[in-house]
Design an enzyme around this catalytic site. Structure first.
Site, mmCIF file in Angstrom:
data_model
loop_
_atom_site.group_PDB
_atom_site.id
_atom_site.type_symbol
_atom_site.label_atom_id
_atom_site.label_comp_id
_atom_site.label_asym_id
_atom_site.label_seq_id
_atom_site.Cartn_x
_atom_site.Cartn_y
_atom_site.Cartn_z
ATOM 1 N N LEU A 64 0.727 -1.164 -0.094
ATOM 2 C CA LEU A 64 0.187 -0.004 -0.033
ATOM 3 C C LEU A 64 0.942 1.026 0.072
ATOM 4 O O LEU A 64 0.297 2.264 -0.152
ATOM 5 C CB LEU A 64 -1.004 0.004 1.349
ATOM 6 C CG LEU A 64 -1.806 -1.253 1.349
ATOM 7 C CD1 LEU A 64 -2.581 -1.386 2.683
ATOM 8 C CD2 LEU A 64 -2.676 -1.319 -0.091
ATOM 9 N N ASP A 306 -0.327 -9.236 -6.065
ATOM 10 C CA ASP A 306 1.063 -8.544 -5.820
ATOM 11 C C ASP A 306 1.504 -7.297 -6.146
ATOM 12 O O ASP A 306 2.091 -6.795 -6.795
ATOM 13 C CB ASP A 306 1.914 -9.549 -6.604
ATOM 14 C CG ASP A 306 3.674 -9.490 -6.051
ATOM 15 O OD1 ASP A 306 3.702 -8.933 -4.925
ATOM 16 O OD2 ASP A 306 4.358 -10.036 -6.597
#
Lengths: 424, 338
Positions: A64, A306
């Site tokens: 993130l 991913d």
């Protein structure tokens, strides 16, 4: 809020369900399928005809950017991207800055995710302090504050003794350990798969053994300690074989693969396009086909994104000098659907690998549309064509090699606990 | 699902003219031959008293060396000056990049100084390709060596040397000896040799110095030197860097020389007229014995002379390609405006 999702093809592998019917939601939960309860009056009816209604996807690996690298992404921006990709629950690795080795960081991630309200975020805690591979991280405390499992990501634990102790300690508390297997000494300065393309381009190759050796070591120690382990983002045929054998021996081992690893091979790097700079690297056709087979047979139980958002300049340099990764939350669905299009999986099998199976890996109650469960729902049009250009992506990272392609399949609505968090 | 984007495409104009020189890979035989023919005329000119031609008069050539190399830099400088260009030498290894400036920023700044050509040496494979395709496509890029990828002017000066000594490529048996793994020279040589139709190309090295699937270059691999040298017409030795000894690739220099060093005894297995080449700088007693390096089969100094001519050739050709492309674009714009 009372919602009715009308006329969609509802696919929920957890209850072996695949039919065109209606679904009813009240107070954030699924309350009925087929016939609505007596006296139910929907405040909004969502027309899902011609579309697929599935449980919200569960992504086993998405970076993130926050805390520490918010030029790449923030929890708000990347969970919004998750919602746009149909992902309602995601696991984020401990490679933040600082790493997730204190309860404060684990809590910060979850608090910010809750404030943003786009997706459920489950952090992985660090297996060792600072991911340095020397001392154990406070796993029990981290688990208590919400860490769903433990991982050293791609940071090496050189000492097999430290690794064994970490696994023993995790086993003591029945914690899940996640590996992104990689032998650092075999990776060296490598930046792509060690094959004929690397040879021609003069790029330093990463041999397949860099992954399989570490998978083998981790499996041996997992067997020794009895800990529950999951291997993330496999890239080699050898790894699939080792994990298949371990599962046959009855070891509690699961594995996932990223959607892009199922599609691309090292040949794509020809042309030095840094968008194809990923870790683990794209490998040979034989490796890719072994991953596809593993996904079919169940050795590989889940598909993940991913997701690795990068800012623009991170990819603007000669290949080896660029940052790795693809911004991939929003292309998870269309890339995965290619496995159906190419005949590897039926659509319900694909959804199982995006919902039910990853939920089982994590041991969370999600990934199903059973009555009584939280209304985390993804509605998508499998025929809708689009291209993941910069203006289409919610993610801060626009780094995708797929932007010039016309992809098929797009999420049109995502519900998180009955609340729409994304509408196309 | 993707179109293959071979790196060599970027160096050609739509009509197939050279506009950058990044790699020998994928260039048609006719184009390589054109480079050699053009270079041939410059070799003869170099022997005259007045060595200059005005082909690049008024143009600015910037030599951008992100890696130090006195020899290669000097030959490029001399080549540009013999073409009457204004030359700017920048040793970037010690300046801006150390201050954190990105490669792209450095290049954009230099392009703003209105350079017409960048001669680039960089330690990253693909650096020249990156600059030509994404940073300054309107500036002719000459690759003076990028990582392990390519060193096309070195390969072409080798081809010129072979042609001047041996004539027809298609009748030759050629061996490349030594550290292919780390060598951009070797990769460029192998592509050029194959394209020019050399009958048989061999590589000779221990397995630690060969990249994976080296056979995919269309070469025969030998581990044994005498076997590999049998009946060859040309021996192309590669440079072996000293640090390879400390990185577990080879046990020692003396063992390497014993097994792979080019000596008169070993050369007895080659064709009686075989020539011996080396890109320099030589490690005497490691890759090659002094007797061979200084002997009658050695063409090492010819390589240096031919290097200037080849660099003049590709510089003038690439500048011509850029100019042709600009003219074509201007004509197209004018056509669109009417």
């Amino acid at each position: 809020m009372k919602l009715k999702i009308a006329g969609g093809r509802i696919i929920d592998p957890a209850q072996n369900l695949d039919q065109i019917t209606d679904l009813y939601i009240d107070a954030g939960a699924i309350i009925a399928l087929g016939e609505g309860p007596d006296g139910f009056i929907a405040e909004e009816t969502i027309d899902a005809s011609g579309q697929i209604v599935a449980p919200g996807f569960i992504d086993l690996c998405a970076q993130l950017g926050e805390p520490g690298q918010t030029q790449r992404g923030t929890i708000a921006s990347e969970t919004a991207a998750a919602a746009a990709g149909g992902v309602t629950t995601l696991v984020t690795p401990p490679t933040t800055i600082p790493v997730v080795d204190t309860t404060a960081v684990a809590e910060l991630i979850q608090d910010r995710a809750q404030d943003s309200g786009f997706a459920r975020v489950l952090p992985l805690g660090a297996l060792t302090k600072g991911l340095e591979g020397e001392q154990l991280a406070p796993m029990h405390a981290l688990a208590t504050s919400g860490c769903i499992g433990f991982s050293n990501a791609r940071q090496p634990i050189t000492s097999s003794m430290v690794l064994m102790r970490a696994l023993e300690y995790a086993a003591t508390h029945d914690l899940l350990v996640v590996f992104q297997a990689e032998d650092r000494s075999l990776v060296g300065n490598g930046c792509m798969h060690d094959g004929s393309t690397a040879t021609r381009l003069g790029l330093i190759g990463i041999p397949a053994a860099a992954e399989t050796i570490e998978v083998a070591r981790c499996l041996l120690l997992a067997e020794e300690t009895g800990v529950r382990v999951h291997f993330g983002q496999l890239s080699t045929a050898g790894s699939v074989k080792l994990i298949e054998e371990a599962r046959l021996r009855g070891l509690p081992v699961t594995a996932d693969v990223s959607a892009h690893q199922l599609l691309l091979t090292d040949e794509q790097v020809d042309g030095f396009d840094s968008m194809f700079h990923v870790s683990p690297p794209f490998r040979s056709v034989a490796d890719r086909d072994a991953l596809r087979n593993g996904l079919v047979t169940g050795t590989i139980t889940a598909i993940c994104s991913d997701h690795q958002p990068q800012d623009e300049i991170a990819k603007e340099a000669p290949f080896a000098a660029t940052e790795i990764g693809i911004s991939s939350l929003e292309t998870l669905l269309p890339l995965s659907l290619l496995m159906v299009e190419e005949g590897w999986l039926e659509l319900p099998q694909l959804i199982e690998r995006l919902c039910k199976n990853p939920a089982e890996v994590l041991g969370v109650e999600a990934g199903t549309l059973e009555v009584g469960s939280a209304a985390d729902i993804t509605i998508f049009d499998p025929e809708l064509r689009w291209s993941p250009t910069a203006d289409q992506l919610r993610s801060k990272g626009k780094n995708t090699p797929f932007k010039a392609l016309e992809l098929k399949g797009r999420v049109t609505l995502t519900l998180l606990g009955g609340t729409p968090v994304f509408r196309l | 699902m993707f179109e293959t984007k071979h790196p060599y495409r970027v160096q050609l104009t739509e009509t197939g003219q050279l506009k950058h020189f990044i790699t020998t890979e994928g260039l048609p035989r006719a184009l390589l031959t054109e480079i050699l023919d053009t270079a041939d005329s410059f070799v003869d000119m170099g022997a005259q008293q007045v060595k200059k031609v005005p082909l690049l008069r008024g143009r600015t050539v910037a030599n951008l060396f992100f890696e130090n190399s006195t020899r290669t830099l000097s030959t490029f400088e001399l080549a540009a000056k013999r073409l009457s260009a204004d030359v700017l030498n920048l040793n970037i290894a010690t300046s801006s990049t150390k201050k954190g400036e990105t490669l792209k920023d450095t290049l954009m700044t230099l392009a703003a100084m209105q350079s017409d050509m960048f001669v680039v040496r960089h330690s990253d494979s693909g650096a020249a390709h990156f600059i030509a395709s994404e940073v300054t496509p309107g500036v002719a890029i000459i690759n003076a060596g990028d990582g392990r990828h390519a060193h096309p002017t070195q390969a072409m000066l080798d081809m010129l040397t072979i042609r001047r000594h041996k004539g027809d490529f298609t009748k030759l048996r050629i061996a490349v000896v030594g550290d292919v793994l780390h060598s951009r020279v070797a990769r460029s040589q192998l592509h050029a040799l194959r394209t020019l139709g050399v009958a048989e190309v061999r590589v000779i090295a221990p397995r630690t110095l060969l990249p994976r699937d080296v056979e995919s270059f269309g070469v025969k691999v030998y581990q044994d030197l005498t076997e590999g040298l049998r009946d060859v017409d040309v021996v192309m030795t590669l440079r072996l860097q000293r640090e390879r000894m400390t990185s577990a690739l080879l046990p020692s220099e003396s063992e390497y020389f014993k097994l792979y060093g080019i000596t008169d005894d070993r050369l007895a297995f080659a064709h009686p007229d075989a020539i011996v080449m080396h890109p320099g700088p030589i490690n005497r007693g490691v890759e090659i014995s002094s007797a061979v390096a200084d002997g009658k089969r050695s063409v090492i100094l010819d390589q240096v002379t031919n290097g200037i001519a080849v660099r003049m050739a590709v510089m003038s050709m690439a500048m011509g390609g850029q100019q042709a492309e600009r003219q074509a674009r201007a004509a197209a714009e004018e056509g669109a405006g009417q």
